[in-house]
Design a protein around this motif. Sequence first.
Motif, PDB file in Angstrom:
ATOM      1  N   UNK A   1       0.842  -1.179   0.000  1.00 40.76           N
ATOM      2  CA  UNK A   1       0.000   0.000   0.000  1.00 40.76           C
ATOM      3  C   UNK A   1       0.883   1.237   0.000  1.00 40.76           C
ATOM      4  N   UNK A   2       0.719   2.079  -1.002  1.00 46.40           N
ATOM      5  CA  UNK A   2       1.482   3.317  -1.017  1.00 46.40           C
ATOM      6  C   UNK A   2       0.686   4.400  -0.312  1.00 46.40           C
ATOM      7  N   UNK A   3       1.385   5.359   0.172  1.00 47.79           N
ATOM      8  CA  UNK A   3       0.725   6.445   0.883  1.00 47.79           C
ATOM      9  C   UNK A   3       1.727   7.531   1.196  1.00 47.79           C
ATOM     10  N   UNK A   4       1.276   8.477   1.959  1.00 52.11           N
ATOM     11  CA  UNK A   4       2.142   9.569   2.365  1.00 52.11           C
ATOM     12  C   UNK A   4       2.158   9.658   3.889  1.00 52.11           C
ATOM     13  N   UNK A   5       3.263  10.139   4.407  1.00 50.17           N
ATOM     14  CA  UNK A   5       3.389  10.380   5.839  1.00 50.17           C
ATOM     15  C   UNK A   5       3.230  11.872   6.057  1.00 50.17           C
ATOM     16  N   UNK A   6       2.348  12.227   6.978  1.00 55.21           N
ATOM     17  CA  UNK A   6       2.109  13.635   7.286  1.00 55.21           C
ATOM     18  C   UNK A   6       2.637  13.952   8.673  1.00 55.21           C
ATOM     19  N   UNK A   7       3.225  15.151   8.787  1.00 56.68           N
ATOM     20  CA  UNK A   7       3.649  15.678  10.081  1.00 56.68           C
ATOM     21  C   UNK A   7       3.036  17.064  10.211  1.00 56.68           C
ATOM     22  N   UNK A   8       2.420  17.311  11.354  1.00 52.95           N
ATOM     23  CA  UNK A   8       1.830  18.615  11.637  1.00 52.95           C
ATOM     24  C   UNK A   8       2.495  19.166  12.887  1.00 52.95           C
ATOM     25  N   UNK A   9       3.132  20.312  12.750  1.00 49.93           N
ATOM     26  CA  UNK A   9       3.741  21.011  13.875  1.00 49.93           C
ATOM     27  C   UNK A   9       2.764  22.109  14.302  1.00 49.93           C
ATOM     28  N   UNK A  10       2.266  22.039  15.535  1.00 49.91           N
ATOM     29  CA  UNK A  10       1.304  23.018  16.050  1.00 49.91           C
ATOM     30  C   UNK A  10       2.004  23.841  17.123  1.00 49.91           C
ATOM     31  N   UNK A  11       1.813  25.153  17.064  1.00 43.23           N
ATOM     32  CA  UNK A  11       2.475  26.044  17.999  1.00 43.23           C
ATOM     33  C   UNK A  11       1.580  27.229  18.302  1.00 43.23           C
ATOM     34  N   UNK A  12       1.769  27.827  19.468  1.00 38.20           N
ATOM     35  CA  UNK A  12       1.001  29.012  19.829  1.00 38.20           C
ATOM     36  C   UNK A  12       1.458  30.197  18.980  1.00 38.20           C
ATOM     37  N   UNK A  13       0.527  31.034  18.610  1.00 34.64           N
ATOM     38  CA  UNK A  13       0.856  32.222  17.831  1.00 34.64           C
ATOM     39  C   UNK A  13       1.653  33.197  18.691  1.00 34.64           C
ATOM     40  N   UNK A  14       2.480  34.027  18.039  1.00 42.63           N
ATOM     41  CA  UNK A  14       3.208  35.049  18.797  1.00 42.63           C
ATOM     42  C   UNK A  14       2.225  35.930  19.569  1.00 42.63           C
ATOM     43  N   UNK A  15       2.600  36.290  20.770  1.00 43.04           N
ATOM     44  CA  UNK A  15       1.738  37.127  21.600  1.00 43.04           C
ATOM     45  C   UNK A  15       0.825  36.344  22.521  1.00 43.04           C
ATOM     46  N   UNK A  16       0.663  35.043  22.277  1.00 39.14           N
ATOM     47  CA  UNK A  16      -0.152  34.198  23.155  1.00 39.14           C
ATOM     48  C   UNK A  16       0.771  33.662  24.249  1.00 39.14           C
ATOM     49  N   UNK A  17       0.372  33.844  25.503  1.00 46.27           N
ATOM     50  CA  UNK A  17       1.184  33.408  26.631  1.00 46.27           C
ATOM     51  C   UNK A  17       1.391  31.893  26.579  1.00 46.27           C
ATOM     52  N   UNK A  18       2.647  31.483  26.598  1.00 43.04           N
ATOM     53  CA  UNK A  18       3.005  30.066  26.573  1.00 43.04           C
ATOM     54  C   UNK A  18       3.473  29.661  27.977  1.00 43.04           C
ATOM     55  N   UNK A  19       2.548  29.194  28.796  1.00 45.18           N
ATOM     56  CA  UNK A  19       2.845  28.844  30.178  1.00 45.18           C
ATOM     57  C   UNK A  19       3.852  27.696  30.238  1.00 45.18           C
ATOM     58  N   UNK A  20       3.684  26.689  29.389  1.00 44.23           N
ATOM     59  CA  UNK A  20       4.627  25.569  29.375  1.00 44.23           C
ATOM     60  C   UNK A  20       6.018  26.042  28.968  1.00 44.23           C
ATOM     61  N   UNK A  21       6.072  26.886  27.962  1.00 40.09           N
ATOM     62  CA  UNK A  21       7.361  27.417  27.515  1.00 40.09           C
ATOM     63  C   UNK A  21       8.064  28.179  28.620  1.00 40.09           C
ATOM     64  N   UNK A  22       7.321  28.991  29.366  1.00 39.37           N
ATOM     65  CA  UNK A  22       7.901  29.757  30.473  1.00 39.37           C
ATOM     66  C   UNK A  22       8.412  28.819  31.559  1.00 39.37           C
ATOM     67  N   UNK A  23       7.673  27.743  31.862  1.00 45.44           N
ATOM     68  CA  UNK A  23       8.115  26.774  32.862  1.00 45.44           C
ATOM     69  C   UNK A  23       9.409  26.086  32.423  1.00 45.44           C
ATOM     70  N   UNK A  24       9.494  25.725  31.156  1.00 44.94           N
ATOM     71  CA  UNK A  24      10.709  25.087  30.638  1.00 44.94           C
ATOM     72  C   UNK A  24      11.876  26.077  30.692  1.00 44.94           C
ATOM     73  N   UNK A  25      11.620  27.309  30.301  1.00 38.11           N
ATOM     74  CA  UNK A  25      12.662  28.334  30.344  1.00 38.11           C
ATOM     75  C   UNK A  25      13.197  28.515  31.768  1.00 38.11           C
ATOM     76  N   UNK A  26      12.293  28.619  32.743  1.00 38.46           N
ATOM     77  CA  UNK A  26      12.716  28.774  34.139  1.00 38.46           C
ATOM     78  C   UNK A  26      13.514  27.566  34.623  1.00 38.46           C
ATOM     79  N   UNK A  27      13.104  26.378  34.220  1.00 40.96           N
ATOM     80  CA  UNK A  27      13.824  25.164  34.606  1.00 40.96           C
ATOM     81  C   UNK A  27      15.228  25.152  33.995  1.00 40.96           C
ATOM     82  N   UNK A  28      15.339  25.561  32.741  1.00 41.40           N
ATOM     83  CA  UNK A  28      16.660  25.613  32.101  1.00 41.40           C
ATOM     84  C   UNK A  28      17.564  26.621  32.797  1.00 41.40           C
ATOM     85  N   UNK A  29      16.994  27.759  33.178  1.00 42.52           N
ATOM     86  CA  UNK A  29      17.780  28.749  33.925  1.00 42.52           C
ATOM     87  C   UNK A  29      18.290  28.133  35.226  1.00 42.52           C
ATOM     88  N   UNK A  30      17.413  27.418  35.923  1.00 35.37           N
ATOM     89  CA  UNK A  30      17.785  26.795  37.186  1.00 35.37           C
ATOM     90  C   UNK A  30      18.817  25.697  37.042  1.00 35.37           C
TER      91      UNK A  30
END
Length: 82
Positions: A1-30
Motif C-alpha cells: 500500500x502506497x501512501x504519504x506520511x504527514x507531520x503537523x507542527x502546532x504552535x502558539x501564535x506570537x503574543x499568546x502566553x506560553x505557560x509551558x514554555x515559560x516553565x521550561x525556560x525557568x527550569x533551564x535557567x535553574x
Amino acid sequence: MSGVKAKVHVFLKPGVLDVQGKAVENALHGLGWPDVGNVRVGRLIEFDLPGGDRAAAEAEVKAMCDKLLANPVIEGYRVEVA
C-alpha cells in the motif's frame, strides 16, 4: 500500500502566553543555562494517509488542522507531507 506520511507542527501564535514554555525556560535557567530565552512549546502530530498525491494530501491535512488539530484563534501550524 502506497501512501504519504504527514507531520503537523502546532504552535502558539506570537503574543499568546506560553505557560509551558515559560516553565521550561525557568527550569533551564535553574539548571545552569541562564541565557536561554523565549522558549515556546508546541506539539507534533504524525500520521499516514493512503494515496500518493502529495498536493491533495497536503490540502487534506490543512483541512484537518483547520477543523480539529489546531485552534486557529491561538495556534498556527506547519504541515510536512512526504
